[in-house]
Design a protein around this motif. Structure first.
Motif, PDB file in Angstrom:
ATOM      1  N   THR A 186      29.540  53.209  31.782  1.00 56.52           N
ATOM      2  CA  THR A 186      28.541  54.160  31.399  1.00 56.52           C
ATOM      3  C   THR A 186      28.984  55.463  30.829  1.00 56.52           C
ATOM      4  OG1 THR A 186      28.819  55.085  33.442  1.00 56.52           O
ATOM      5  CG2 THR A 186      27.198  53.241  33.740  1.00 56.52           C
ATOM      6  N   GLY A 187      28.375  56.464  30.465  1.00 59.31           N
ATOM      7  CA  GLY A 187      28.880  57.483  29.964  1.00 59.31           C
ATOM      8  C   GLY A 187      29.837  58.348  30.773  1.00 59.31           C
ATOM      9  N   ALA A 188      29.933  57.916  32.279  1.00 58.16           N
ATOM     10  CA  ALA A 188      30.864  58.525  33.034  1.00 58.16           C
ATOM     11  C   ALA A 188      32.136  58.168  32.834  1.00 58.16           C
ATOM     12  CB  ALA A 188      30.549  58.379  34.403  1.00 58.16           C
ATOM     13  N   PRO A 228      37.972  54.646  38.812  1.00 59.17           N
ATOM     14  CA  PRO A 228      37.974  56.006  39.547  1.00 59.17           C
ATOM     15  C   PRO A 228      36.741  56.696  39.253  1.00 59.17           C
ATOM     16  CG  PRO A 228      39.754  56.178  37.846  1.00 59.17           C
ATOM     17  CD  PRO A 228      39.165  54.443  37.745  1.00 59.17           C
ATOM     18  N   ALA A 229      36.038  56.643  38.195  1.00 59.90           N
ATOM     19  CA  ALA A 229      34.897  57.543  37.866  1.00 59.90           C
ATOM     20  C   ALA A 229      33.708  56.780  38.164  1.00 59.90           C
ATOM     21  CB  ALA A 229      34.806  57.842  36.369  1.00 59.90           C
ATOM     22  N   GLY A 230      33.720  55.371  38.682  1.00 52.76           N
ATOM     23  CA  GLY A 230      32.567  54.742  39.101  1.00 52.76           C
ATOM     24  C   GLY A 230      31.685  54.654  37.919  1.00 52.76           C
ATOM     25  N   ALA A 231      32.536  54.255  36.958  1.00 59.62           N
ATOM     26  CA  ALA A 231      31.748  54.312  35.547  1.00 59.62           C
ATOM     27  C   ALA A 231      31.373  52.896  35.190  1.00 59.62           C
ATOM     28  CB  ALA A 231      32.413  54.857  34.493  1.00 59.62           C
ATOM     29  N   ILE A 232      31.462  52.011  35.929  1.00 60.60           N
ATOM     30  CA  ILE A 232      31.172  50.420  35.588  1.00 60.60           C
ATOM     31  C   ILE A 232      30.243  50.118  36.300  1.00 60.60           C
ATOM     32  CG2 ILE A 232      32.236  48.094  35.328  1.00 60.60           C
ATOM     33  CD1 ILE A 232      34.822  49.196  34.707  1.00 60.60           C
ATOM     34  N   GLU A 233      29.402  49.361  35.414  1.00 61.53           N
ATOM     35  CA  GLU A 233      28.050  48.660  36.239  1.00 61.53           C
ATOM     36  C   GLU A 233      27.943  47.072  35.728  1.00 61.53           C
ATOM     37  OE1 GLU A 233      26.449  50.028  38.551  1.00 61.53           O
ATOM     38  OE2 GLU A 233      26.121  52.119  38.277  1.00 61.53           O
ATOM     39  N   TYR A 234      27.603  46.315  36.689  1.00 59.81           N
ATOM     40  CA  TYR A 234      27.256  45.018  36.372  1.00 59.81           C
ATOM     41  C   TYR A 234      25.826  44.516  36.466  1.00 59.81           C
ATOM     42  CZ  TYR A 234      27.816  39.889  36.551  1.00 59.81           C
ATOM     43  OH  TYR A 234      27.717  38.794  35.855  1.00 59.81           O
ATOM     44  N   GLY A 235      25.068  44.948  35.179  1.00 59.34           N
ATOM     45  CA  GLY A 235      23.690  44.922  35.162  1.00 59.34           C
ATOM     46  C   GLY A 235      23.154  45.786  36.141  1.00 59.34           C
ATOM     47  N   LYS A 236      22.047  45.356  36.617  1.00 58.57           N
ATOM     48  CA  LYS A 236      21.254  45.999  37.781  1.00 58.57           C
ATOM     49  C   LYS A 236      21.794  45.709  39.054  1.00 58.57           C
ATOM     50  CE  LYS A 236      16.781  46.004  35.346  1.00 58.57           C
ATOM     51  NZ  LYS A 236      15.360  45.733  35.148  1.00 58.57           N
ATOM     52  N   ALA A 237      22.727  44.821  39.257  1.00 57.44           N
ATOM     53  CA  ALA A 237      23.137  44.338  40.601  1.00 57.44           C
ATOM     54  C   ALA A 237      23.964  45.351  41.343  1.00 57.44           C
ATOM     55  CB  ALA A 237      23.757  42.987  40.425  1.00 57.44           C
ATOM     56  N   ARG A 239      23.983  48.701  40.764  1.00 60.45           N
ATOM     57  CA  ARG A 239      23.560  50.099  40.845  1.00 60.45           C
ATOM     58  C   ARG A 239      23.088  50.558  42.074  1.00 60.45           C
ATOM     59  NH1 ARG A 239      18.944  49.750  35.735  1.00 60.45           N
ATOM     60  NH2 ARG A 239      20.511  49.210  34.221  1.00 60.45           N
ATOM     61  N   GLY A 240      23.741  51.678  42.481  1.00 63.02           N
ATOM     62  CA  GLY A 240      23.435  52.469  43.771  1.00 63.02           C
ATOM     63  C   GLY A 240      24.530  51.797  44.762  1.00 63.02           C
ATOM     64  N   LYS A 241      25.139  50.523  44.537  1.00 63.07           N
ATOM     65  CA  LYS A 241      26.031  50.275  45.651  1.00 63.07           C
ATOM     66  C   LYS A 241      27.225  50.893  45.586  1.00 63.07           C
ATOM     67  CE  LYS A 241      24.353  45.319  45.428  1.00 63.07           C
ATOM     68  NZ  LYS A 241      24.902  43.958  44.883  1.00 63.07           N
ATOM     69  N   PRO A 242      27.771  51.166  47.056  1.00 63.34           N
ATOM     70  CA  PRO A 242      29.199  51.845  47.167  1.00 63.34           C
ATOM     71  C   PRO A 242      29.993  50.787  46.469  1.00 63.34           C
ATOM     72  CG  PRO A 242      28.597  50.668  49.218  1.00 63.34           C
ATOM     73  CD  PRO A 242      27.426  50.699  48.222  1.00 63.34           C
ATOM     74  N   ARG A 243      31.268  51.449  45.800  1.00 61.13           N
ATOM     75  CA  ARG A 243      32.403  50.639  45.415  1.00 61.13           C
ATOM     76  C   ARG A 243      33.526  50.496  46.836  1.00 61.13           C
ATOM     77  NH1 ARG A 243      28.423  50.655  42.177  1.00 61.13           N
ATOM     78  NH2 ARG A 243      29.058  50.566  39.877  1.00 61.13           N
ATOM     79  N   TYR A 244      33.877  49.121  46.669  1.00 60.67           N
ATOM     80  CA  TYR A 244      35.009  49.013  47.693  1.00 60.67           C
ATOM     81  C   TYR A 244      36.284  48.274  47.066  1.00 60.67           C
ATOM     82  CZ  TYR A 244      37.700  46.775  51.232  1.00 60.67           C
ATOM     83  OH  TYR A 244      38.766  46.300  52.163  1.00 60.67           O
ATOM     84  N   TYR A 245      37.204  49.174  47.138  1.00 56.63           N
ATOM     85  CA  TYR A 245      38.547  48.967  46.832  1.00 56.63           C
ATOM     86  C   TYR A 245      39.753  49.379  47.750  1.00 56.63           C
ATOM     87  CZ  TYR A 245      42.832  48.195  43.571  1.00 56.63           C
ATOM     88  OH  TYR A 245      43.679  47.737  43.116  1.00 56.63           O
ATOM     89  N   LEU A 246      40.469  48.502  48.205  1.00 56.81           N
ATOM     90  CA  LEU A 246      41.505  48.785  49.334  1.00 56.81           C
ATOM     91  C   LEU A 246      42.602  49.080  48.692  1.00 56.81           C
ATOM     92  CD1 LEU A 246      41.973  48.857  52.302  1.00 56.81           C
ATOM     93  CD2 LEU A 246      42.450  46.770  52.352  1.00 56.81           C
ATOM     94  N   ASP A 247      43.063  50.451  48.834  1.00 55.02           N
ATOM     95  CA  ASP A 247      44.274  51.058  48.436  1.00 55.02           C
ATOM     96  C   ASP A 247      45.598  50.256  49.284  1.00 55.02           C
ATOM     97  OD1 ASP A 247      43.554  52.270  46.121  1.00 55.02           O
ATOM     98  OD2 ASP A 247      42.875  53.967  47.418  1.00 55.02           O
ATOM     99  N   ASP A 248      46.849  50.779  49.114  1.00 55.07           N
ATOM    100  CA  ASP A 248      47.898  50.456  50.091  1.00 55.07           C
ATOM    101  C   ASP A 248      47.838  50.670  51.148  1.00 55.07           C
ATOM    102  OD1 ASP A 248      48.874  48.871  47.802  1.00 55.07           O
ATOM    103  OD2 ASP A 248      50.259  50.464  47.137  1.00 55.07           O
ATOM    104  N   GLY A 249      46.861  51.806  51.370  1.00 60.10           N
ATOM    105  CA  GLY A 249      46.684  52.265  52.843  1.00 60.10           C
ATOM    106  C   GLY A 249      45.844  51.388  53.701  1.00 60.10           C
ATOM    107  N   LEU A 250      45.034  51.971  54.639  1.00 60.62           N
ATOM    108  CA  LEU A 250      44.085  51.174  55.334  1.00 60.62           C
ATOM    109  C   LEU A 250      42.878  51.445  54.979  1.00 60.62           C
ATOM    110  CD1 LEU A 250      45.819  51.756  58.768  1.00 60.62           C
ATOM    111  CD2 LEU A 250      45.883  49.904  57.520  1.00 60.62           C
ATOM    112  N   ASN A 251      42.481  52.263  54.301  1.00 64.96           N
ATOM    113  CA  ASN A 251      41.156  52.846  54.078  1.00 64.96           C
ATOM    114  C   ASN A 251      40.522  52.406  52.683  1.00 64.96           C
ATOM    115  OD1 ASN A 251      41.128  54.422  56.201  1.00 64.96           O
ATOM    116  ND2 ASN A 251      42.127  56.140  54.909  1.00 64.96           N
ATOM    117  N   GLY A 252      39.203  51.575  52.674  1.00 67.68           N
ATOM    118  CA  GLY A 252      38.632  51.226  51.680  1.00 67.68           C
ATOM    119  C   GLY A 252      38.022  52.427  50.977  1.00 67.68           C
ATOM    120  N   ARG A 253      38.592  52.725  49.765  1.00 68.45           N
ATOM    121  CA  ARG A 253      38.074  53.674  48.695  1.00 68.45           C
ATOM    122  C   ARG A 253      36.668  53.427  48.107  1.00 68.45           C
ATOM    123  NH1 ARG A 253      37.785  54.807  43.873  1.00 68.45           N
ATOM    124  NH2 ARG A 253      38.426  53.096  43.143  1.00 68.45           N
TER     125      ARG A 253
END
Length: 254
Positions: A186-188, A228-237, A239-253
């Motif tokens: 996206t433009g982001a 990091p910018a949340g700038a990628i989408e997969y069609g309409k599927a 849209r509006g969903k949180p992004r889940y990526y687990l860094d080396d720590g314990l928290n889902g970013r």
């Protein structure tokens, strides 16, 4: 030796936890796959293969890599597959791989981790992701204890649905769903290139500062979930969903 493949961090987290519990070497296979380099590994301790579940089986790119790899030393092999709800009859594929490589199959453990397949399923918010990870840790630690004792991971009951999902649905899913045409920036987009750096198949290139997908995708979701910018989408599927990526720590970013 613990060999792992990950898309959005779940399998890396599990592999590192097992490695710490077993005082064992933890080795990512992504660099080998990206560079198309056959792996050559030697371990006196059992091999522990950690990876996500793709359509109720081991990921095809991981199976293909291991089939071509040299695995010397120990002949014991354990499999730990992260999943959103279950691994179907993935053990059947793991057993076939062991027969091909002359390894002794010592069991397969599915570990439920936060859902990351944003192309199709709901993805948890950060608090829910942390709860799921915490709930998975006792099973990971129990697996480490069993591996340390030289035991066998407990077998799971495999029903007709599991056999259908892994045996019939899996190839249909790959043929009909696993493709990269739905991804777009996206433009982001800031042109940081993280998506290209994370892609295990080097399927993403930056063109005029924007990512372009080139038709060789395994649907690991690293690009869309780690942006990091949340700038990628997969069609309409997505849209509006949180992004889940687990860094080396314990928290889902997100």
């Amino acid at each position: 030796m613990i060999l792992y493949f990950t898309g959005t961090g779940n399998s890396r987290y599990v592999a590192n936890r097992l490695g710490a519990a077993l005082s064992d070497e933890v080795v990512p296979i992504h660099p080998y796959i990206r560079s198309k380099t056959p792996g050559a590994f030697t371990s006196q301790k059992p091999y522990v293969f950690v990876m996500p579940t793709y359509a109720w089986r081991m990921p095809r790119i991981v199976s293909a890599f291991l089939e071509g790899a040299s695995l010397s030393g120990s002949r014991d092999a354990y499999f730990v597959l992260t999943c959103g709800d279950g691994a179907g009859n993935a053990a059947a594929g793991a057993k076939r791989l062991c027969r091909q490589k002359g390894l002794t199959f010592r069991g397969l453990l599915p570990v439920v981790m936060p859902e990351n397949y944003i192309a199709m399923f709901p993805v948890p918010e950060a608090d829910e992701a942390r709860r799921i990870i915490a709930a998975a840790e006792p099973a990971i630690d129990a697996a480490a204890d069993e591996i340390r004792r030289g035991g066998t991971l407990p077998a799971r009951r495999v029903g007709l649905l599991d056999r259908l999902l892994s045996g019939v649905v899996n190839p249909v899913f790959y043929a009909a769903i696993v493709r990269d045409r739905g991804f777009c920036a996206t433009g982001a987009c800031t042109g940081c290139g993280r998506c290209a750096a994370l892609c295990p198949l080097e399927n993403i290139r930056l063109r005029d500062g924007r990512p372009v997908w080139n038709g060789n995708c395994t649907h690991c979701m690293a690009c869309i979930c780690a942006c990091p910018a949340g700038a990628i989408e997969y069609g309409k599927a997505s849209r509006g969903k949180p992004r889940y990526y687990l860094d080396d720590g314990l928290n889902g970013r997100k």
